[in-house]
Design an enzyme around this catalytic site. Structure first.
Site, PDB file in Angstrom:
ATOM      1  N   GLY A   1      78.806   3.954  20.654  1.00  0.00           N
ATOM      2  CA  GLY A   1      77.325   3.745  20.807  1.00  0.00           C
ATOM      3  C   GLY A   1      77.084   3.290  22.254  1.00  0.00           C
ATOM      4  O   GLY A   1      77.686   3.634  23.119  1.00  0.00           O
ATOM      5  N   SER A   2      76.137   2.414  22.330  1.00  0.00           N
ATOM      6  CA  SER A   2      75.482   2.233  23.512  1.00  0.00           C
ATOM      7  C   SER A   2      76.336   1.251  24.464  1.00  0.00           C
ATOM      8  O   SER A   2      77.151   0.455  23.994  1.00  0.00           O
ATOM      9  CB  SER A   2      74.124   1.470  23.624  1.00  0.00           C
ATOM     10  OG  SER A   2      73.961   0.473  22.581  1.00  0.00           O
TER      11      SER A   2
ATOM     12  N   GLY B   1      78.651  -2.097  23.216  1.00  0.00           N
ATOM     13  CA  GLY B   1      80.091  -2.133  23.522  1.00  0.00           C
ATOM     14  C   GLY B   1      80.342  -3.673  24.095  1.00  0.00           C
ATOM     15  O   GLY B   1      81.535  -4.554  23.950  1.00  0.00           O
TER      16      GLY B   1
ATOM     17  N   GLU C   1      83.779   3.788  22.755  1.00  0.00           N
ATOM     18  CA  GLU C   1      83.417   4.868  23.141  1.00  0.00           C
ATOM     19  C   GLU C   1      81.810   4.791  23.353  1.00  0.00           C
ATOM     20  O   GLU C   1      81.116   4.887  22.414  1.00  0.00           O
ATOM     21  CB  GLU C   1      83.555   6.310  22.078  1.00  0.00           C
ATOM     22  CG  GLU C   1      85.011   6.512  21.863  1.00  0.00           C
ATOM     23  CD  GLU C   1      85.762   7.269  22.813  1.00  0.00           C
ATOM     24  OE1 GLU C   1      84.980   7.753  24.079  1.00  0.00           O
ATOM     25  OE2 GLU C   1      86.796   7.526  22.769  1.00  0.00           O
TER      26      GLU C   1
HETATM   27  P1  NAD Z   1      73.675   1.986  19.350  1.00  0.00           P
HETATM   28  O1  NAD Z   1      74.509   1.113  20.247  1.00  0.00           O
HETATM   29  O2  NAD Z   1      72.306   1.397  19.143  1.00  0.00           O
HETATM   30  O3  NAD Z   1      74.364   1.848  17.934  1.00  0.00           O
HETATM   31  C1  NAD Z   1      75.635   2.362  17.658  1.00  0.00           C
HETATM   32  C2  NAD Z   1      76.283   1.578  16.377  1.00  0.00           C
HETATM   33  O4  NAD Z   1      76.497   0.243  16.607  1.00  0.00           O
HETATM   34  C3  NAD Z   1      75.284   1.683  15.193  1.00  0.00           C
HETATM   35  O5  NAD Z   1      76.094   1.792  13.973  1.00  0.00           O
HETATM   36  C4  NAD Z   1      74.779   0.096  15.112  1.00  0.00           C
HETATM   37  O6  NAD Z   1      74.348  -0.417  13.880  1.00  0.00           O
HETATM   38  C5  NAD Z   1      75.983  -0.537  15.608  1.00  0.00           C
HETATM   39  N1  NAD Z   1      75.697  -1.831  16.374  1.00  0.00           N
HETATM   40  C6  NAD Z   1      74.916  -2.187  17.213  1.00  0.00           C
HETATM   41  N2  NAD Z   1      75.168  -3.448  17.822  1.00  0.00           N
HETATM   42  C7  NAD Z   1      76.180  -3.799  17.251  1.00  0.00           C
HETATM   43  C8  NAD Z   1      76.896  -5.176  17.352  1.00  0.00           C
HETATM   44  N3  NAD Z   1      76.586  -6.036  18.224  1.00  0.00           N
HETATM   45  N4  NAD Z   1      78.065  -5.220  16.660  1.00  0.00           N
HETATM   46  C9  NAD Z   1      78.381  -4.170  15.820  1.00  0.00           C
HETATM   47  N5  NAD Z   1      77.815  -3.098  15.565  1.00  0.00           N
HETATM   48  C10 NAD Z   1      76.565  -2.858  16.499  1.00  0.00           C
HETATM   49  O7  NAD Z   1      73.868   3.519  19.737  1.00  0.00           O
HETATM   50  P2  NAD Z   1      73.054   4.823  19.014  1.00  0.00           P
HETATM   51  O8  NAD Z   1      71.742   4.715  19.570  1.00  0.00           O
HETATM   52  O9  NAD Z   1      73.298   5.190  17.534  1.00  0.00           O
HETATM   53  O10 NAD Z   1      73.858   6.084  19.700  1.00  0.00           O
HETATM   54  C11 NAD Z   1      73.646   6.252  21.030  1.00  0.00           C
HETATM   55  C12 NAD Z   1      74.330   5.698  21.956  1.00  0.00           C
HETATM   56  O11 NAD Z   1      75.927   5.941  21.637  1.00  0.00           O
HETATM   57  C13 NAD Z   1      74.371   6.353  23.537  1.00  0.00           C
HETATM   58  O12 NAD Z   1      74.528   5.443  24.448  1.00  0.00           O
HETATM   59  C14 NAD Z   1      75.488   7.527  23.588  1.00  0.00           C
HETATM   60  O13 NAD Z   1      75.985   7.593  24.674  1.00  0.00           O
HETATM   61  C15 NAD Z   1      76.671   6.643  22.639  1.00  0.00           C
HETATM   62  N6  NAD Z   1      77.789   7.441  22.294  1.00  0.00           N
HETATM   63  C16 NAD Z   1      79.012   7.352  22.974  1.00  0.00           C
HETATM   64  C17 NAD Z   1      79.721   8.296  22.429  1.00  0.00           C
HETATM   65  C18 NAD Z   1      81.193   8.483  23.235  1.00  0.00           C
HETATM   66  O14 NAD Z   1      82.049   8.916  22.404  1.00  0.00           O
HETATM   67  N7  NAD Z   1      81.359   7.953  24.487  1.00  0.00           N
HETATM   68  C19 NAD Z   1      79.648   9.290  21.277  1.00  0.00           C
HETATM   69  C20 NAD Z   1      78.265   9.244  20.830  1.00  0.00           C
HETATM   70  C21 NAD Z   1      77.488   8.178  21.381  1.00  0.00           C
END
Ligand code: NAD
EC number: 1.2.1.3
Length: 527
Positions: free
Chosen positions: A259-260, A264, A281
């Site tokens: 995720g973002s 992380g 990731e």
């Molecule tokens: P996001 O960070 O908003 O959410 C990702 C996931 O994390 C969701 O399931 C969300 O519910 C969960 N989440 C959020 N905060 C959390 C916390 N504090 N504790 C536990 N879980 C939590 O990201 P998004 O908008 O779904 O996806 C887009 C982002 O993901 C972009 O920044 C993109 O670059 C990144 N991404 C990275 C990769 C990689 O392999 N590097 C792959 C796909 C997406």
């Protein structure tokens, strides 16, 4: 009162059509849609929390699903931990057989699952099918691994001794995934974790729960057919709170989170604080250098797919173009012409190349980033506008933007998860590499050049600082055979191929004495 759903889009609307299509795909896959208990039967008053399923194609809720609370996450981890006790002792090649069957089921239901991915993530059909193909590919890879996971034997300094390492299953793996790869990321983790002998609890993005239910149903079918407990694979639906419960639980030996960067940064200290392992990731801010010798026809094709494909919503999407001053005007002119004709619209339609953004918030963030770029002296060459698509007034479509920037300002150094490509210029390769590496993220990178010295320099230790470094292809579209992941604020994790499997196992170093003596290492004499 119990109902299966509270949301029913008006008949005849796009929302109603998508809802029916999603439910039909789930039925063909054999996935149950959990019912929502609106009123708690115990006291007749309290309401259960729910998550809406919103398709970016329509921008309105299609269905409502129950959200996992802390007790549900706890129960899923308990079941997965129990299942681990038997699964860890199943021979690796037999575990591989389950993953092979998952690959077969994914092949059989490729179109159904891809349809759900399109409905929930907004990907054009070809990219959604590609995402499911990536799942099938990683199953193939993991089946091979199931017969080849191995440790090393090292020479012991002591006579009559054997020194070796063994790799054992780790335990419960928690997977938190992002909306933009709603199923592939789970499969990269799960196919490998399963052959390693781990069990999995998955908290998918709250934006893509149906794709998750469908994927989990196929794996559970593969497990059940082979006589193994379905509890090996768990899904908990919910937003951040459900993820937090998974992250905090000590029984989760490895937490793999995609995720973002913000997510992380929240997850890492919690897992580290409880002594767990994490695999992150996170966001990227990927760039391509275009050198004077580049084949510009090839570069244009690679750049447009990487920057505008998936509506700029890949972690590996191309966001920065660092172009030699001698070719920048020519390249920008060619890109402008291609951008002006990009087919934008319903991702299910033949010929569409750019589907919707995930929601209105993503569109607002894109338009705000473009305003910031203009305030920094940037010029939007083409695109960057909200686009209306017939029959979908609630959807957030945009035209991909190409923006010339005088310098790498703050907005360029951030990841805006939308199709914006910033163009910067350079005169020496050193300058290009410095600009390239001067961002917090370190995921994917590319150079377009026919000069072997430039290509090798970019690949070398003084070149790109990313986890993925390409020559004459764009930044997106990785294959599963390599280790996938990035450095710096992208999180340092590696998934999928190469030796990524090691993160899903624990290593035991063994010394066996088969002699009649007891010599001590380092020549120590102890009486
Ligand atoms: P996001 O960070 O908003 O959410 C990702 C996931 O994390 C969701 O399931 C969300 O519910 C969960 N989440 C959020 N905060 C959390 C916390 N504090 N504790 C536990 N879980 C939590 O990201 P998004 O908008 O779904 O996806 C887009 C982002 O993901 C972009 O920044 C993109 O670059 C990144 N991404 C990275 C990769 C990689 O392999 N590097 C792959 C796909 C997406």
């Amino acid at each position: 009162m119990t109902t299966t759903d509270t949301t029913t889009p008006a008949a005849g609307t796009l929302g109603a059509e998508l809802r029916e299509a999603a439910l039909a795909a789930l039925r063909r896959i054999g996935a149950d849609v959990p019912s929502v208990e609106l009123v708690d039967p115990a006291d007749g008053t309290s309401t259960r929390s729910t998550i809406p399923v919103v398709s970016p194609l329509a921008g309105e809720p299609l269905l409502t699903l129950p959200e996992a609370g802390a007790a549900d996450v706890d129960a899923a981890i308990t079941s997965a931990a129990e299942a681990f006790r038997t699964w860890r002792s199943v021979p690796g090649p037999v575990r591989g057989g389950v993953v092979r069957r998952l690959g077969e089921l994914l092949t059989e239901h490729k179109a159904d699952l891809a349809e759900l991915v399109t409905i929930e993530a907004g990907k054009i059909t070809s990219e959604a099918l590609g995402e499911v193909q990536e799942m099938i590919d990683v199953c193939d890879y993991a089946v091979g691994l199931s017969r080849s996971l191995g440790g090393r034997t090292m020479p012991s300094e002591r006579p009559g001794h054997r020194l070796m390492e063994q790799w054992h299953p780790l335990g419960v793996v928690g997977v938190v995934s992002a909306f933009n790869f709603p199923v592939a990321v789970w499969s990269w983790n799960t196919a490998v974790a399963l052959v390693c002998g781990d069990t999995v609890v998955w908290k998918p993005s709250e934006k893509t729960p149906l794709s998750a239910l469908a994927s989990n149903a196929l794996l559970r079918q593969a497990l059940a057919e082979a006589g193994f407990p379905e509890a090996v694979s768990q899904v908990v639906l919910g937003a951040r709170e459900a993820g937090e419960a998974l992250v905090a639980d000590r029984r989760v030996a490895l937490l793999s989170a995609t995720g973002s960067e913000r997510m992380g940064q929240q997850v890492a200290p919690v897992v580290a604080g409880r002594g767990g392992r994490y695999l992150l990731e996170l966001g990227g801010n990927n760039a391509a250098v275009v050198a004077p010798s580049a084949d510009l026809d090839l570069a244009v094709r690679g750049i447009v797919f990487a920057a505008a494909g998936t509506a700029g919503q890949r972690c590996t999407s191309l966001r920065r173009l660092i172009v030699h001053s001698s070719v920048v005007d020519d390249l920008v002119g060619r890109l402008q012409a291609v951008y002006a004709g990009l087919p934008i619209g319903d991702p299910r339609a033949d010929g569409t190349l750019v589907g919707p953004l995930t929601d209105g918030g993503a569109r607002e963030r894109m338009l705000a980033a473009l305003d910031e770029a203009r305030a920094d002296g940037g010029t939007v060459v083409v695109g960057g506008e909200a686009v209306e698509v017939d029959g979908a007034p609630g959807a957030a479509y945009v035209s991909p933007a190409l923006v010339r920037m005088p310098a790498q300002t703050d907005v360029v150094r951030r990841e805006t998860f939308a199709p914006i490509l910033y163009v910067l210029t350079y005169d020496t390769l050193e300058e290009a590499i410095a600009l390239h590496n001067d961002v917090p993220q370190g995921l994917s990178s590319a150079i377009f050049t026919l000069d072997v010295r430039e290509a090798e320099t970019f690949l070398s230790e003084v070149g790109s600082d990313c986890g993925i470094v390409n020559v004459n292809i764009g930044t997106s579209g990785a294959e599963i055979g390599g280790a996938f992941g990035g450095e710096k604020s992208t999180g340092g994790g590696r998934e999928s191929g190469s030796d990524s499997w090691k993160q899903y196992m624990r290593r035991a170093t063994n010394t066996v004495n088969y002699s009649t003596e007891l010599p001590l290492a380092q020549g120590v004499n102890f009486g």
